[in-house]
Design an enzyme around this catalytic site. Structure first.
Site, PDB file in Angstrom:
ATOM      1  N   LYS A  71       0.812  -1.225   0.000  1.00 44.92           N
ATOM      2  CA  LYS A  71       0.000   0.000   0.000  1.00 44.92           C
ATOM      3  C   LYS A  71       0.848   1.280   0.000  1.00 44.92           C
ATOM      4  O   LYS A  71       0.427   2.304  -0.521  1.00 44.92           O
ATOM      5  CB  LYS A  71      -0.946  -0.003   1.202  1.00 44.92           C
ATOM      6  N   ASP A 107     -10.403   2.916   1.834  1.00 45.19           N
ATOM      7  CA  ASP A 107     -10.693   2.323   3.149  1.00 45.19           C
ATOM      8  C   ASP A 107     -11.484   3.277   4.052  1.00 45.19           C
ATOM      9  O   ASP A 107     -12.506   2.897   4.624  1.00 45.19           O
ATOM     10  CB  ASP A 107      -9.391   1.930   3.860  1.00 45.19           C
TER      11      ASP A 107
END
Ligand code: NAP
Length: 283
Positions: A71, A107
């Site tokens: 990420k 997210d």
């Protein structure tokens, strides 16, 4: 599913990917939506990350999700970051537009959408347990939504304080960070509207574990959220339920961040209820 030369490619890069629910959730949803796409799991070895991202352009992938451990590592290979990905320093989605790669982080927005779906509003004080990647995205969204105070607890005090400083750097962001302890959690949680487990403690196969042993001191209207979706109800949530508190598990966030992925890549609005059914049927 009929794949031919017109079929558009999306996928997920990470390592390992064997337990990822995303390929099944997205492929069934894309098919339900009548879209000619396939979603491919792409397990990438660390020394091939740059080539893998370049390959997305060469093979005309429309986009990919990015998961652990890439990420952050993927960022140098991208052309642009969305505001939340830039702020959080983490990307969980890359969109490819004619070779121009934009990184997003869905997210935090998925988390906020799940709160809205559960009818949770007017949050003033939050206790975040864990100061890792997911906590970062959530703290960012809560801060820009105007939450008055975010208390961050992590085993690693430096990590908690670093995340608190990040929140304080945002307009109107107010946060404090400290090392996790039962005593401090008990004190901070007394005034919290929302308590969130952002650690993997309690996740399969460690299902008997919990980040906190007691929620006896919290107010009756406090909402308790666990980001974990496997198992669907963790020991942490069962402690909250034993105290008659409202609980939310990680399934809704998983689905909403996935729905945002499909919306960003295809422009179409995915069926949330169907996506939830798919995930529930595939444990
Ligand atoms: P991460 O980056 O590893 O962060 C977890 C953090 O929690 C680390 O800083 C860790 O500290 C800390 N921690 C561990 N045990 C603790 C304890 N007992 N008390 C306080 N802090 C503790 O993980 P992540 O990517 O943020 O993910 C966290 C969880 O959220 C995972 O279970 C993941 O599956 C879940 N998640 C769910 C969704 C969803 O859509 N539902 C999305 C993203 C993540 P150390 O580094 O010192 O161990």
């Amino acid at each position: 599913m009929l794949i031919n030369s017109q079929t558009l490619l999306i996928g997920i890069i990470g390592n390992p990917l064997e337990h990822s629910l995303s390929p099944r959730m997205h492929n069934l949803t894309l098919s339900k939506m009548g879209l000619d796409y396939i979603y491919v799991p792409l397990e990438v070895a660390p020394n091939w990350l740059g080539e893998a991202v370049a390959g997305l352009k060469a093979l005309n992938f429309k986009g990919v999700n990015v998961t652990i451990p890439y990420k952050k590592a993927v960022i140098p290979y991208l052309d642009e970051l969305s505001p939340e990905a830039l702020a959080c320093g983490a990307v969980n989605l890359i969109k490819n537009e004619n070779g121009y790669l934009t990184g997003y982080n869905t997210d935090g927005r998925g988390f906020m959408a799940s709160l809205a779906e559960e009818g949770v509003g007017s949050i003033k004080r939050v206790v975040l347990i864990g100061a890792g990647g997911a906590a970062h995205s959530i703290a960012y969204e809560l801060a820009i939504a105007g939450v008055e105070q975010i208390s961050i607890l992590d085993l690693d005090e430096a990590k908690a304080c670093e995340l608190a400083r990040f929140v304080e750097s945002l307009p109107a962001g107010k946060a404090d960070g400290a090392q996790m302890s039962d005593e401090l959690f008990s004190r901070l949680s007394q005034n919290a509207d929302l308590i969130i487990n952002c650690t993997p403690v309690g996740m399969y196969p460690d299902v008997d574990n919990t980040p906190v042993r007691s929620l006896n001191n919290v107010q009756p209207d406090t909402v308790v959220y666990d980001l974990i979706y496997n198992p669907i109800s963790t020991r942490f949530l069962s402690i909250a339920q034993a105290n008659n508190l409202k609980t939310i598990n990680g399934l809704s966030m998983l689905v909403h961040q996935g729905a945002l992925t499909l919306k960003i890549l295809t422009g179409a609005t995915p069926p949330i209820t169907y996506m939830k059914e798919v995930v529930l049927n595939n444990y």
